[in-house]
Design an enzyme around this catalytic site. Structure first.
Site, PDB file in Angstrom:
ATOM      1  CG  ASP A 173      -2.104  -0.767   0.595  1.00 36.20           C
ATOM      2  OD1 ASP A 173      -2.147  -1.043   0.202  1.00 36.20           O
ATOM      3  OD2 ASP A 173      -2.420  -1.461   1.604  1.00 36.20           O
ATOM      4  CE  LYS A 199       6.736  -2.156   6.353  1.00 36.43           C
ATOM      5  NZ  LYS A 199       5.725  -1.620   6.578  1.00 36.43           N
ATOM      6  CB  THR A 200       5.717  -5.766   4.254  1.00 35.35           C
ATOM      7  OG1 THR A 200       4.915  -6.170   5.070  1.00 35.35           O
ATOM      8  CG2 THR A 200       5.805  -6.435   3.351  1.00 35.35           C
ATOM      9  CG  ASP A 202       2.161  -8.926   6.127  1.00 33.30           C
ATOM     10  OD1 ASP A 202       2.608  -8.910   7.680  1.00 33.30           O
ATOM     11  OD2 ASP A 202       1.508  -7.708   5.980  1.00 33.30           O
ATOM     12  CE1 TYR A 240      -1.977 -27.285  29.498  1.00 31.97           C
ATOM     13  CE2 TYR A 240      -0.096 -26.959  29.658  1.00 31.97           C
ATOM     14  CZ  TYR A 240      -0.723 -26.899  30.211  1.00 31.97           C
ATOM     15  OH  TYR A 240      -1.541 -26.192  31.489  1.00 31.97           O
ATOM     16  CG  MET A 247       1.518  -9.892  12.147  1.00 31.01           C
ATOM     17  SD  MET A 247       2.050  -8.862  13.522  1.00 31.01           S
ATOM     18  CE  MET A 247       1.226  -7.695  14.094  1.00 31.01           C
ATOM     19  NE  ARG A 249      -1.371  -6.009   6.002  1.00 28.86           N
ATOM     20  CZ  ARG A 249      -1.731  -5.028   6.415  1.00 28.86           C
ATOM     21  NH1 ARG A 249      -3.142  -4.886   7.095  1.00 28.86           N
ATOM     22  NH2 ARG A 249      -1.214  -4.179   7.393  1.00 28.86           N
ATOM     23  CE1 TYR A 412       1.327  -4.860  16.032  1.00 32.42           C
ATOM     24  CE2 TYR A 412      -0.031  -6.359  17.545  1.00 32.42           C
ATOM     25  CZ  TYR A 412      -0.700  -5.341  15.676  1.00 32.42           C
ATOM     26  OH  TYR A 412      -0.973  -4.897  16.210  1.00 32.42           O
ATOM     27  CD  GLU A 413       5.643 -11.642  19.882  1.00 33.11           C
ATOM     28  OE1 GLU A 413       4.866 -10.651  18.879  1.00 33.11           O
ATOM     29  OE2 GLU A 413       4.721 -11.807  20.822  1.00 33.11           O
ATOM     30  NE  ARG A 415       5.015  -4.479  13.587  1.00 29.96           N
ATOM     31  CZ  ARG A 415       3.897  -3.972  13.132  1.00 29.96           C
ATOM     32  NH1 ARG A 415       2.639  -4.204  12.512  1.00 29.96           N
ATOM     33  NH2 ARG A 415       3.796  -2.532  14.178  1.00 29.96           N
TER      34      ARG A 415
HETATM   35  P1  FBP Z   1       2.579  -3.305   6.345  1.00 33.44           P
HETATM   36  O1  FBP Z   1       2.028  -4.405   5.943  1.00 33.44           O
HETATM   37  O2  FBP Z   1       2.040  -2.559   6.737  1.00 33.44           O
HETATM   38  O3  FBP Z   1       3.861  -3.763   7.011  1.00 33.44           O
HETATM   39  O4  FBP Z   1       2.715  -4.224   8.349  1.00 33.44           O
HETATM   40  C1  FBP Z   1       2.605  -5.250   8.456  1.00 33.44           C
HETATM   41  C2  FBP Z   1       1.508  -6.055  10.105  1.00 33.44           C
HETATM   42  O5  FBP Z   1       2.147  -6.592  11.052  1.00 33.44           O
HETATM   43  C3  FBP Z   1       0.697  -7.303   9.872  1.00 33.44           C
HETATM   44  O6  FBP Z   1       1.501  -7.779   9.881  1.00 33.44           O
HETATM   45  C4  FBP Z   1      -0.507  -7.054  10.772  1.00 33.44           C
HETATM   46  O7  FBP Z   1      -1.782  -7.574  10.227  1.00 33.44           O
HETATM   47  C5  FBP Z   1      -0.551  -5.502  10.355  1.00 33.44           C
HETATM   48  O8  FBP Z   1       0.719  -4.736   9.641  1.00 33.44           O
HETATM   49  C6  FBP Z   1      -1.126  -5.023  12.262  1.00 33.44           C
HETATM   50  O9  FBP Z   1      -1.536  -3.524  11.963  1.00 33.44           O
HETATM   51  P2  FBP Z   1      -0.918  -2.760  13.205  1.00 33.44           P
HETATM   52  O10 FBP Z   1       0.233  -2.308  13.051  1.00 33.44           O
HETATM   53  O11 FBP Z   1      -1.519  -1.592  12.745  1.00 33.44           O
HETATM   54  O12 FBP Z   1      -1.363  -2.652  14.015  1.00 33.44           O
END
Ligand code: FBP
Length: 537
Positions: A173, A199-200, A202, A240, A247, A249, A412-413, A415
């Site tokens: 995007d 960058k990403t 994902d 378990y 993560m 997307r 988030y951990e 990124r």
């Molecule tokens: P980008 O596509 O902007 O690189 O973001 C990736 C991502 O980490 C996805 O894996 C995740 O679904 C999304 O961002 C989470 O978004 P936010 O940081 O807004 O919570």
């Protein structure tokens, strides 16, 4: 004063390995490689000035004189390890080309461009950010630049700052934003060129030219460390089932890569589920079958990886999400009315879901119109549906076992951790590439490095026209030009590698424990690339 973190300091001293072609940046030139075929007339009509530019390849040449440049840089979207090295690479290259050149960082993402909020990035200021994770030097944001007011404000800012170049570091995007700005600036005869950097975490910003986006390598290594540790705990305690959502997307690249790195008992690949049109009940049965088979072997434990985008790929829920996206984008519809406006089938799908998931599906979309999959607790949904299925099987005496499940979400951990050596080297070289494209006055290009599985010394440098990476997609109820997302290719070598071994991993516990990212020691420990990248070359 607080004690210094020794690892932070040690990483600051790491010198990224530069491709040999970038080691004498005064002695290079861009050559036109080939024209990209002009197939997409709709995209061409939307980008009349920047569509159809040639691919550029960097090659050695005699020394040339370089002008003083003023450049702006912005981080856009989610954090990805290595972003600070794009900045340090960009700054170091600009200064090497002309010591009078200046770099400015826009604050808190694209919003900083609109509001003209920035700070100058000097050598002194960036020093402690070398090879460090996060985007905190200048921050990031998700503002989409789309209205004519946005375009006018952005142009106003770059003109006031007299920028020669604007570097947008982002995912699909954000690189779409870069293409739109580039076209707009050109149409207004602005001197500012626009360059995108892939960058990403994902891993879905890849194509014929770009083999991977930065941040994917580090994120997968951090997730794989955690998954390996959970698997070892699981094998020790033997009580378990761990449902781990990852993560990433829409695309399942992260789940596949972490699967290859850790060998869990099951990895759900959303793209495969979409292709075989599996319903939620069929996915539930597939997991329940695994639990039953393992119970027969006396194993009431296991590890299952779930891509966060899975929910969108389950056919009936995918349709439901699309309908919700259209309805939520229509501001004339009251939120309370939305469910009653769904088609009959989608209403049924919606009602069949637990209330919490229903609420999560109705949450606001991100500024680009995407459903926020990281907020949808698919791992909990599957635990619930599998529990119900196993209760039925228990009652029918088709299953004798104990099912106790734990859920995790790894996102988030992964990124903003210390970038792996791969991401440090890759990002630093991307920064250099951006500086060189600006020197050449190229606009509407993405920085591209090929040969990434080889020694960084041998990496090759390209500039790829952004418009040749675009297609048209439905966003917020409208057809929009966007950089094409790459989903997991079910014909790829990496997916087929997983397919070949998955039955073995299902019942036998062949877990791997990758451990933490290594920064010091032998090259085979510190300088590895991701499994998928090395298998797919
Ligand atoms: P980008 O596509 O902007 O690189 O973001 C990736 C991502 O980490 C996805 O894996 C995740 O679904 C999304 O961002 C989470 O978004 P936010 O940081 O807004 O919570």
């Amino acid at each position: 004063m607080l004690p210094e973190n020794p690892l932070r300091k040690a990483r600051e001293k790491y010198l990224p390995i530069l491709p040999s072609i970038l080691q004498q940046i005064d002695n290079v030139e861009w050559v036109k490689e080939e024209k990209v075929s002009l197939e997409n007339e709709e995209i061409r009509s939307l980008f009349p000035l920047t569509f159809g530019q040639p691919i550029l390849r960097l090659q050695k040449n005699k020394s040339n004189k370089n002008r003083l440049l003023r450049v702006g840089v912005v981080f856009s979207g989610g954090q990805a390890a290595g972003g600070h090295n794009v900045i340090t690479g960009l700054l170091d290259a600009l200064i090497l080309l002309n010591p009078e050149s200046r770099l400015f960082g826009f604050l808190e993402g694209p919003e900083g461009i609109l509001k003209g909020k920035y700070k100058e990035l000097t050598k002194e200021l960036v020093q402690s950010y070398r090879n460090q994770g996060g985007f905190d030097l200048i921050g990031s944001g998700r503002t989409k630049l789309e209205t004519s007011e946005h375009l006018a404000s952005a142009l106003n800012t770059v003109e006031l700052m007299q920028l020669d170049g604007l570097v947008i570091v982002g995912g699909d995007d954000s690189n779409t934003n870069a293409a739109i700005l580039s076209e707009h600036f050109m149409s207004k005869n602005s001197q500012t060129v626009v360059i995108g950097v892939p960058k990403t975490i994902d891993g879905d910003l890849k194509n014929t030219y770009v083999a991977t986006s930065f941040g994917f390598d580090t994120a997968c290594k951090i997730f794989s460390e955690a998954i390996g540790n959970i698997a070892r705990d699981c094998l020790s305690a033997k009580k378990y089932y761990h449902f781990i959502k990852l993560m990433g997307r829409s695309a399942s690249h992260i789940a596949l890569e972490c699967g290859l790195a850790t060998h869990p008992n099951m990895v759900l690949i959303a793209e495969e589920i979409a292709e075989s049109k599996k319903t939620l009940q069929q996915i539930t049965n597939q997991i329940a079958d695994l639990v039953c088979e393992r119970a027969e072997m006396g194993k009431n434990f296991g590890v299952i990886l779930i891509p966060e985008g899975l929910i969108e790929f389950i056919p009936e829920i995918g349709i439901l999400i699309q309908e919700l996206n259209h309805l939520l984008a229509d501001s004339s519809i009251d939120n309370k009315e939305i469910v009653s406006r769904l088609t009959e089938d989608s209403q049924k799908s919606f009602i069949s879901l637990p209330e919490k998931i229903q609420q999560q599906l109705l949450l606001n979309r991100d500024p680009h119109g995407n459903v926020q999959v990281s907020f949808i607790e698919t791992e909990k949904l599957l635990i619930e549906t599998v529990t119900q299925e196993l209760k039925r099987r228990l009652k029918d005496e088709k299953y004798r076992g104990a099912f106790s499940a734990l859920h995790h979400f790894l996102g988030y951990e992964g990124r903003a951790g210390f970038p792996s050596n791969f991401d440090c080297n890759y990002c630093y070289a991307l920064g250099y590439t951006a500086a060189l494209l600006i020197t050449h006055k190229a606009t509407g290009y993405m920085c591209c490095i090929t040969g990434l599985t080889q020694n960084p010394i041998d990496w090759q440098i390209l500039g790829i026209p952004l418009t040749c990476l675009m297609n048209l997609e439905w966003r917020k109820g409208k057809k929009k030009p966007v950089i094409k997302k790459a989903l997991v290719d079910l014909c790829s070598k990496s997916f087929n590698f997983y397919k070949q071994y998955r039955n073995e991993w299902k019942l036998n516990d062949h877990y791997l424990y990758p451990g933490p990212i290594q920064f010091f020691g032998e090259k085979q420990l510190t300088d590895t690339t991701s499994y998928s990248l090395s298998i797919d070359v």
